[in-house]
Structures are given as structure tokens and as C-alpha cells.
Write a protein that holds these residues in place. Structure first.
Motif, mmCIF file in Angstrom:
data_model
loop_
_atom_site.group_PDB
_atom_site.id
_atom_site.type_symbol
_atom_site.label_atom_id
_atom_site.label_comp_id
_atom_site.label_asym_id
_atom_site.label_seq_id
_atom_site.Cartn_x
_atom_site.Cartn_y
_atom_site.Cartn_z
ATOM 1 N N ASP A 168 8.859 11.119 -18.470
ATOM 2 C CA ASP A 168 8.422 12.251 -17.654
ATOM 3 C C ASP A 168 7.691 13.326 -18.450
ATOM 4 O OD1 ASP A 168 10.589 13.148 -19.070
ATOM 5 O OD2 ASP A 168 11.575 14.102 -17.364
ATOM 6 N N ARG A 169 7.346 13.047 -19.678
ATOM 7 C CA ARG A 169 6.625 14.024 -20.504
ATOM 8 C C ARG A 169 5.126 13.873 -20.236
ATOM 9 N NH1 ARG A 169 9.300 16.309 -24.912
ATOM 10 N NH2 ARG A 169 7.418 16.106 -26.165
ATOM 11 N N LEU A 170 4.754 14.225 -18.998
ATOM 12 C CA LEU A 170 3.388 14.045 -18.521
ATOM 13 C C LEU A 170 2.829 15.360 -18.006
ATOM 14 C CD1 LEU A 170 3.971 10.925 -16.237
ATOM 15 C CD2 LEU A 170 2.941 10.900 -18.511
ATOM 16 N N VAL A 171 1.555 15.565 -18.275
ATOM 17 C CA VAL A 171 0.789 16.607 -17.602
ATOM 18 C C VAL A 171 -0.285 15.867 -16.818
ATOM 19 C CG1 VAL A 171 -0.763 18.578 -17.851
ATOM 20 C CG2 VAL A 171 1.218 18.354 -19.368
ATOM 21 N N ILE A 172 -0.249 16.018 -15.511
ATOM 22 C CA ILE A 172 -1.204 15.338 -14.634
ATOM 23 C C ILE A 172 -2.201 16.353 -14.114
ATOM 24 C CG2 ILE A 172 -1.478 14.039 -12.494
ATOM 25 C CD1 ILE A 172 1.403 13.004 -12.930
ATOM 26 N N LEU A 174 4.656 6.833 -5.718
ATOM 27 C CA LEU A 174 5.820 5.977 -5.982
ATOM 28 C C LEU A 174 5.852 5.515 -7.436
ATOM 29 C CD1 LEU A 174 5.975 3.961 -2.642
ATOM 30 C CD2 LEU A 174 7.425 5.876 -3.370
ATOM 31 N N ASN A 175 4.694 5.218 -8.008
ATOM 32 C CA ASN A 175 4.638 4.846 -9.428
ATOM 33 C C ASN A 175 5.068 6.014 -10.315
ATOM 34 O OD1 ASN A 175 3.777 2.236 -8.898
ATOM 35 N ND2 ASN A 175 1.615 2.713 -9.210
ATOM 36 N N LEU A 176 4.651 7.213 -9.966
ATOM 37 C CA LEU A 176 5.052 8.398 -10.726
ATOM 38 C C LEU A 176 6.564 8.600 -10.640
ATOM 39 C CD1 LEU A 176 4.449 10.919 -12.380
ATOM 40 C CD2 LEU A 176 3.922 12.106 -10.225
ATOM 41 N N LYS A 177 7.117 8.437 -9.459
ATOM 42 C CA LYS A 177 8.569 8.570 -9.284
ATOM 43 C C LYS A 177 9.296 7.539 -10.143
ATOM 44 C CE LYS A 177 12.179 8.873 -5.750
ATOM 45 N NZ LYS A 177 13.119 9.326 -6.728
#
Length: 184
Positions: free
Chosen positions: A53-57, A42-45
Motif C-alpha cells: 500500500d505504499r503507493l501514490v496514485i 478491485l485490483n487496488l483493493k
């Protein structure tokens, strides 16, 4: 677009995440900073909905919840790192991955690798082709300057990605993330 780099533990997800984040000028979040729990998802959303949203997880455990993640956040792109089973087992042995839980660890390693590979195969069957990419380790990563050949990694710590820059413990401990998000 947020990218989740997943695959079996010890398959190269950490270095693949760093290479990808550097190439795209994204921020990397390793599995010690984000877990696919209900709260984490939910935190990611919320982050993505706000334009961050410029993330690599890097998250092998996200594979356990890929179906839920895809339906809640369909814009995530999945990168699956595939590595030779024997190389994964050697890496698991080197860092003593979950050996404190499984004294007879080799059968567990073999089954776990098969389980994770089956989850990746299921993801590829269920998600649209444009939602995922498969990367072969080390073949598709070894030409990047961040990649470190195996002969130079023999004394690396669990999360280390750079020469002479240890990160994390020398050996895997039971406190590190492993559990599927539906158990949390």
C-alpha cells in the motif's frame, strides 16, 4: 497507506504525485498505469489488502468515483491539487487538451474546471477531514527540488516532470484517460 493525488486535469497532479512519492519513499503510479474502473479499483483493493500500500496514485479521474473508492477502500488518503483557473486553462491550451473533441474548447475548459472543483468540494464535505489534504499549486510545491518553474516548462510534453527528460506526447490525444469509471 495509499494516497490518490487528484484535481482538475493540468492542475499539477503529476508533479505533486512525484514530490509526495519521493518524500515518503513510495511508488508512484500515474493515470496511464491505473484507472478508477471497476477492475482497477478491485485490483487496488487486492494490492492494499496484501500489504502493498505504499503507493501514490496520480489520477484526476479518480475524483469521478471518490465515493465508491472511499467506501470500498476507506484507508485511501486523498490529496487534492488546487491551481488558479487561468493557469489551468493556459496549460490546457499549451498541450491542446481535448481540442480534437471540442473545437470551441474554451467554454468546455471553464465548465470542466468548475465541475472538477465542485467534485473536490463534495469530497471534502462527504469524507472525514482526516481522509483528505488540499495542496495549493504552485505555492506549496515550489520549494521542493523536483518542482520546475513555469518559465522552464514552456516546451514540456504532456506528462513531463523533469528538465531535459520528455515523457509522453507533445499534445494531448483523444486516447488518453478521461472517462468516468462508471462508463467502463
Amino acid at each position: 497507506m495509499t494516497i490518490i493525488v487528484t484535481g482538475c486535469q493540468r492542475s499539477g497532479t503529476t508533479i505533486a504525485s512525484h514530490i509526495l512519492a519521493d518524500a515518503k519513499e513510495y511508488m508512484v503510479m500515474e493515470d496511464d498505469r491505473w484507472e478508477p474502473t471497476k477492475e482497477g479499483i478491485l485490483n487496488l483493493k487486492t494490492l492494499m489488502d496484501s500489504g502493498r500500500d505504499r503507493l501514490v496514485i496520480q489520477s484526476p479521474t479518480a475524483l469521478y468515483s471518490f465515493h465508491l473508492l472511499h467506501h470500498l477502500i476507506p484507508d485511501i488518503h486523498w490529496v487534492g491539487v488546487k491551481r488558479d483557473k487561468n493557469e489551468i486553462i493556459q496549460s490546457m491550451k499549451r498541450v491542446k487538451w481535448l481540442q480534437d473533441l471540442y473545437p470551441d474548447y474554451l467554454p468546455f475548459y471553464h465548465n470542466h474546471i468548475r465541475y472538477m472543483n465542485n467534485l473536490w468540494g463534495l469530497l471534502k464535505q462527504l469524507l472525514p477531514k482526516e481522509s483528505w489534504t488540499e495542496v495549493k499549486y504552485p505555492q506549496e510545491l515550489q520549494d521542493y527540488p523536483q518542482f520546475i518553474p513555469a518559465n522552464l516548462r514552456s516546451d514540456f510534453t504532456v506528462k513531463q516532470t523533469k528538465l531535459d527528460t520528455p515523457k509522453g506526447d507533445r499534445y494531448w490525444t483523444q486516447e488518453q484517460p478521461l472517462k468516468p469509471s462508471f462508463l467502463l
